[in-house]
Scaffold this motif. Structure first.
Motif, PDB file in Angstrom:
ATOM      1  N   LYS A  35       0.804  -1.229   0.000  1.00  0.00           N
ATOM      2  CA  LYS A  35       0.000   0.000   0.000  1.00  0.00           C
ATOM      3  C   LYS A  35       0.831   1.269   0.000  1.00  0.00           C
ATOM      4  O   LYS A  35       0.442   2.273  -0.609  1.00  0.00           O
ATOM      5  N   GLY A  36       1.950   1.283   0.696  1.00  0.00           N
ATOM      6  CA  GLY A  36       2.702   2.531   0.802  1.00  0.00           C
ATOM      7  C   GLY A  36       4.041   2.373   1.480  1.00  0.00           C
ATOM      8  O   GLY A  36       4.606   1.281   1.563  1.00  0.00           O
ATOM      9  N   LYS A  37       4.525   3.489   2.030  1.00  0.00           N
ATOM     10  CA  LYS A  37       5.899   3.531   2.552  1.00  0.00           C
ATOM     11  C   LYS A  37       5.980   4.082   3.964  1.00  0.00           C
ATOM     12  O   LYS A  37       6.755   3.586   4.783  1.00  0.00           O
ATOM     13  N   TYR A  38       5.188   5.096   4.284  1.00  0.00           N
ATOM     14  CA  TYR A  38       5.252   5.741   5.595  1.00  0.00           C
ATOM     15  C   TYR A  38       3.920   5.559   6.326  1.00  0.00           C
ATOM     16  O   TYR A  38       2.874   5.995   5.846  1.00  0.00           O
ATOM     17  N   PHE A  39       3.953   4.946   7.518  1.00  0.00           N
ATOM     18  CA  PHE A  39       2.722   4.652   8.249  1.00  0.00           C
ATOM     19  C   PHE A  39       2.831   5.023   9.725  1.00  0.00           C
ATOM     20  O   PHE A  39       3.907   4.942  10.329  1.00  0.00           O
ATOM     21  N   PHE A  40       1.670   5.394  10.258  1.00  0.00           N
ATOM     22  CA  PHE A  40       1.553   5.700  11.689  1.00  0.00           C
ATOM     23  C   PHE A  40       0.334   4.975  12.246  1.00  0.00           C
ATOM     24  O   PHE A  40      -0.724   4.932  11.606  1.00  0.00           O
ATOM     25  N   LEU A  41       0.469   4.414  13.440  1.00  0.00           N
ATOM     26  CA  LEU A  41      -0.652   3.733  14.091  1.00  0.00           C
ATOM     27  C   LEU A  41      -0.664   4.061  15.573  1.00  0.00           C
ATOM     28  O   LEU A  41       0.326   3.879  16.274  1.00  0.00           O
ATOM     29  N   VAL A 145      12.768   1.685   8.889  1.00  0.00           N
ATOM     30  CA  VAL A 145      12.803   2.338  10.205  1.00  0.00           C
ATOM     31  C   VAL A 145      11.511   2.021  10.947  1.00  0.00           C
ATOM     32  O   VAL A 145      10.411   2.312  10.451  1.00  0.00           O
ATOM     33  N   LEU A 146      11.639   1.425  12.112  1.00  0.00           N
ATOM     34  CA  LEU A 146      10.494   1.067  12.952  1.00  0.00           C
ATOM     35  C   LEU A 146      10.640   1.778  14.286  1.00  0.00           C
ATOM     36  O   LEU A 146      11.646   1.600  14.991  1.00  0.00           O
ATOM     37  N   LYS A 186      13.155   2.381   2.663  1.00  0.00           N
ATOM     38  CA  LYS A 186      12.237   1.436   2.040  1.00  0.00           C
ATOM     39  C   LYS A 186      10.856   1.498   2.683  1.00  0.00           C
ATOM     40  O   LYS A 186       9.830   1.460   1.995  1.00  0.00           O
ATOM     41  N   PHE A 187      10.823   1.621   4.026  1.00  0.00           N
ATOM     42  CA  PHE A 187       9.551   1.501   4.749  1.00  0.00           C
ATOM     43  C   PHE A 187       9.737   2.110   6.134  1.00  0.00           C
ATOM     44  O   PHE A 187      10.786   1.941   6.764  1.00  0.00           O
ATOM     45  N   VAL A 188       8.703   2.818   6.611  1.00  0.00           N
ATOM     46  CA  VAL A 188       8.728   3.440   7.944  1.00  0.00           C
ATOM     47  C   VAL A 188       7.404   3.152   8.640  1.00  0.00           C
ATOM     48  O   VAL A 188       6.330   3.341   8.055  1.00  0.00           O
ATOM     49  N   PHE A 189       7.481   2.686   9.876  1.00  0.00           N
ATOM     50  CA  PHE A 189       6.270   2.415  10.656  1.00  0.00           C
ATOM     51  C   PHE A 189       6.479   2.960  12.059  1.00  0.00           C
ATOM     52  O   PHE A 189       7.458   2.614  12.737  1.00  0.00           O
TER      53      PHE A 189
END
Length: 521
Positions: A35-41, A145-146, A186-189
């Motif tokens: 779905k994407g690259k940068y996420f916040f929860l 990055v997590l 690559k991906f951030v959560f």
């Protein structure tokens, strides 16, 4: 029988140490990357955020052996492996900005060692940027990055505004590196309990997708009922599933409702209904907000808020409704559209949260736990016998036991909401079915308390505010509030209570039983 993963936040341990129960959430790993690259929860504490982050971590490491039999096994490119930076502020308490710098420096050091790179920059922001770039170059791959508990350093100091602001600015400086490192990522959560505004902490990171109220991620954390009965079937034999729902289910993030996983695991271990989640955290800051704002506890039964109010807060802009929702004391009941705005109706998620919060507030008022327990026991016995003449004495004793110093420091006792809140908290803490401001076709009932096949209808008034000689019970009689319950309750009782803010106690108390055999349709 498998082992219950109580307290396990490591996906590696979950899959290698023992034969643990595991609710498969790996479908979300696949969907998020697609779905994407940068996420916040944002999710309440003890909801499985840390375990999910470690699941992401091991997937990006390419450790296929850990995912055998799970959804992701046949939906992931295991040949691709990525360097991962894992940042967590979950352990310990950050005392001040210096403590924050020391902790972040240590986190960068550990990640550099694990990634086999050497850092030379002294400035922490530049060192973080250096870590991302060096890892990308060293491993010839983009970096993941997590960030876990991103907001905990601020929340640890939320009652010390100046310290909290300093820490917020320090975190903002660190997190700004993410925006400047896009070509290497690559991906951030990012996860946490609260949701601070982007301006406060993620300035410039405009492509950060918030999953907090995204239906796609509604069940990413927590257990759905289907997951519960499928995964823990052998542990649920003989368990009253309806009671389990009432106690621990009910969290709604605009999808299927979910159970608090922490509660479920501890319940399945002991088979006792207890306030497991509530006992792991102190809502003292919430209590301070409630009393400072003279917030009537019964009003928590019908909180309404626009999306903007729930979505974020800041140190100098703290709303009680926002805190209650983000920390898990309230959840979504309904979603409505008003013009171009979205409005939510909130409610308690379950019996555990509702009764525990009420009990905690009683502790705040009385500051004498043993006396409170005695009053609660007497109250329950009175409702059981329906000899309500003893009710006045119980509450008079309680109000008389509240320290004078509490009244001196608070003017909350001048308001009818204060006295109604005491009654509400006592009934609610006992786990009874309490409804405040119940609507009828003739008006609002101040409070209705369900107890088995009985219902008790209460009307309150503060004599100094009302200014009339009318009795509180006369309002119930006049408006015929009991008619709503005819045919629904076998016994209906009317209770009128008058308070005096001068005497700080009950000065009038009347009750009567309605003859339902005559009045029933």
């Amino acid at each position: 029988m498998k082992k219950l993963p109580i307290g396990i936040q490591s996906f590696v341990n979950m899959r290698t140490e023992a034969d643990y129960y595991y609710v498969d959430k790996t479908r979300y790993v696949v969907e998020l990357v697609e779905k994407g690259k940068y996420f916040f929860l944002s999710r309440p504490r003890r909801f499985g955020k840390s375990l999910f982050l470690d699941t992401l971590r091991q997937a990006f490491f390419g450790r296929k052996e850990l995912f055998s039999g799970l959804y992701i096994e046949h939906h992931w490119d295991w040949e691709q492996r990525y360097p991962v930076i894992h940042i967590s502020f979950g352990s310990g308490v950050i005392q001040d900005i210096g403590d924050l710098r020391d902790r972040f420096s240590y986190i960068l050091k550990i990640n550099a060692q694990e990634g086999r790179v050497t850092l030379t920059e002294q400035n922490l922001r530049e060192r973080f940027l250096e870590l991302i770039r060096f890892l990308s170059i060293q491993h010839r791959q983009k970096v993941v990055v997590l960030i876990d508990e991103y907001d905990k350093p601020i929340l640890d100091n939320i009652d010390k505004p100046q310290t909290a602001i300093e820490i917020r600015e320090g975190l903002k400086n660190f997190y700004s590196v993410i925006k400047d490192s896009d070509e290497f990522l690559k991906f951030v959560f990012i996860t946490g309990v609260s949701k601070f505004s982007k301006v406060s902490l993620f300035s410039g990171l405009n492509n950060l997708q918030d999953l907090t109220l995204d239906p796609m991620a509604a069940t990413l954390c927590g257990y759905t009922h289907e997951e519960l009965v499928k995964t823990f079937a052998d542990r649920l034999e003989g368990v009253d599933l309806e009671a389990l729902r009432q106690w621990y289910d009910g969290y709604n993030f605009l999808g299927d409702r979910v159970y608090n996983p922490f509660d479920i695991l501890l319940f399945l271990d002991s088979k006792e209904f207890r306030n497991y989640w509530f006992e792991t955290g102190s809502p003292s800051f919430l209590i301070k907000l409630i009393t400072q704002n003279h917030y009537p506890m019964p009003n928590l039964e019908r909180v309404e808020a626009f999306e903007s109010l729930l979505s974020s807060f800041d140190i100098d802009r703290i709303h009680l409704e926002t805190i209650l929702f983000q920390t898990g004391y309230l959840t979504i009941d309904e979603k409505n559209t008003i013009g171009t705005k979205i409005k939510y109706r909130l409610k308690y998620p379950n019996v555990e949260v509702k009764s525990s919060l009420a009990d905690y507030i009683l502790d705040y008022f009385t500051q004498a736990p043993s006396a409170k327990v005695d009053y609660q026991s007497r109250l329950y016995d009175i409702l059981l016998s329906a000899e309500l003449s003893g009710l006045k004495e119980v509450f008079q004793s309680f109000f008389a036991s509240i320290p004078y110093d509490w009244y001196r420091k608070n003017d909350f006792s001048r308001y009818e909401a204060y006295y109604a809140s005491i009654f509400y908290c006592y009934f609610t803490a006992l786990g009874l079915d309490v409804t405040a401001e119940q609507m009828t076709n003739k008006g609002r009932i101040d409070m209705a308390v369900g107890f088995g096949k009985r219902v008790f209808l209460l009307e309150f008034k503060v004599v100094e505010i009302d200014g009339t000689s009318n009795k509180a019970i006369e309002q119930i009689r006049k408006m015929r509030y009991w008619e709503r319950y005819l045919g629904k309750a076998e016994e209906i009782y009317l209770i009128g209570v008058e308070f005096s803010s001068t005497d700080r106690n009950i000065v009038g108390f009347e009750w009567e039983r309605v003859d339902t055999s005559i009045l029933s349709p």
